[in-house]
Design an enzyme around this catalytic site. Structure first.
Site: not given
Ligand code: CTP
Length: 402
Positions: A216, A285, A314, A349
């Site tokens: 990304n 993800d 996560d 979370k």
């Molecule tokens: N995060 C993490 N591990 C993952 C995914 C996210 O530690 N596998 C952490 C990121 O570092 C950040 C937060 O979770 O602190 C973001 O959460 P996330 O739900 O992944 O946010 P977005 O990507 O913004 O989610 P969405 O796509 O649902 O908006």
């Protein structure tokens, strides 16, 4: 500007690293400081007072008597020069000058003003050693260093590496940009002194085949700024970084990873020793299950490759769920409903604080507008450079710890 309004006295002693201080004098002014330069006799063998006067825009003091004595109304430049200074930095600082500091010798203007500087309220003394490796390693120098450290002198460096004399080892003076970063850090409040802070930053990269993958546009700028701000605040910082071309902030331990699972392993290996965990990384993800050991070839008849995915762990949620784990802070990059989505993410979370921002800021911008969301409510931080935002986030973390 990171040194806005600071009044510095930079004392130069006789070392070839004096040329680096020419650059430093310019850079500290770019950050808003004013500088008075004081030079020992030996320093003037390397760079002239005219050069330093032109660069600092201020008269250069070289002697207790003569012109400098005459310029100061009470004829006491050794007292006057530091009385309204925020810090005295000796750079380059020779082994001989360190010995003088250790023993309180005052046989020229610079050593006299170092001895005559106020201890309360303090005019802090910072020293950037510059010398040959054997001089650095000499037990006499090491004894003197221990003495001045014990007296509260702040040492900046030295670095190790190739030396002007042709030898290699410790004793090289730090580069101007490193001295600048350390000087800026010195003036920041020590809100996280001795706290252990673990931070993830940047994107992750999930391979498809040996030359392709899914990633990304995260630049890592916010995570790196936060690592720098935490270190400025006195923390011991470990930065787990996905692929990023950014340089590591001074004094930060960096662990490079590529995939989300590598990031997870690195974080979980350390999280139980951390006081604070901040997940800034844009973690993928999903990862590809059916990766190919060979480069996928284009086969028009077979159509596009059928990639299969499975969920990555996560990391943030895993750390937040650790019994007795660190204070945990997450980021939320949102394209709309920033605050509501951030609040939902904080609850989902189970983290102490969420920093919610606009997704486009989170990617490559040097600035960000963020909302800090914790149990106490929501606080908006108006648009500002990421380092300034990072310092405010550090202050908020310090409050949550307190
Ligand atoms: N995060 C993490 N591990 C993952 C995914 C996210 O530690 N596998 C952490 C990121 O570092 C950040 C937060 O979770 O602190 C973001 O959460 P996330 O739900 O992944 O946010 P977005 O990507 O913004 O989610 P969405 O796509 O649902 O908006």
């Amino acid at each position: 500007m990171n040194l806005q309004g600071k009044r510095l006295v930079i004392g130069m002693t006789g070392g070839i690293a004096a040329y680096k201080v020419c650059e430093l004098v310019r850079r500290v002014q770019d950050e808003g400081a004013t500088v008075r330069v004081v030079m020992s006799r030996a320093a003037q063998e390397f760079v002239t007072p005219t050069t330093m006067q032109a660069l600092s825009g201020q008269p250069v003091a070289t002697d207790q008597w003569g012109a400098e004595g005459a310029r100061v109304a009470n004829a006491m430049p050794h007292i006057d020069l530091t009385r309204d200074a925020d810090a005295l930095l000796i750079a380059p600082c020779t082994a001989n000058f360190i010995a003088k500091l250790a023993h309180g010798l005052a046989d020229d203007l610079l050593s006299t003003l170092a001895l005559a500087r106020r201890l309360a309220p303090p005019c802090p003394l910072l020293v950037a050693p510059a010398m040959n490796v054997e001089m650095w390693n000499n037990p006499a120098t090491q004894r003197n260093l221990a003495t001045i450290r014990g007296d509260g002198v702040e040492l900046l460096g030295p670095a190790s590496g190739n030396q002007a004399c042709g030898e290699t080892g410790a004793g090289r003076m730090l580069e101007p940009h490193e001295l600048l970063e350390d000087l800026i850090a010195f003036f920041q409040p020590k809100l996280l002194a001795e706290r252990r802070v673990l931070i993830t930053a940047g994107p992750t990269f999930e391979p498809i085949d040996p030359v392709r993958g899914i990633s990304n546009l995260s630049s890592g700028k916010m995570g790196f700024a936060l690592a720098r701000a935490a270190r400025e605040a006195g923390a011991r910082v470990t930065l787990v970084a996905g692929p990023s071309g950014l340089s590591t902030p001074r004094g930060v331990r960096r662990i490079d990873v590529v995939t989300a699972r590598e990031m997870y392993d690195a974080v979980m290996g350390y999280a139980n020793r951390a006081d604070v965990f901040v997940g800034v990384a844009a973690v993928a993800d999903w990862r590809v299950v059916n990766t190919s050991p060979r480069k996928l070839k284009k086969n028009a008849d077979a159509g596009p490759p059928a990639l299969q995915f499975e969920a990555n762990p996560d990391i943030l949620a895993a750390v937040a769920a650790m019994p007795g784990g660190p204070l945990t802070v997450g980021f939320a990059a949102e394209s709309e409903n920033v605050v509501a989505n951030g609040q939902a993410k904080r609850a989902a979370k189970r983290v102490a604080m969420i920093v919610a921002n606009q997704a486009q800021d989170a990617l490559a911008s040097d600035e960000a507008e963020v909302h800090l969301i914790d149990a106490g409510g929501v606080r908006a931080l108006p648009r500002a450079p990421k380092l300034a935002q990072a310092r405010q986030i550090v202050a908020a973390i310090a409050q949550l710890l307190a």
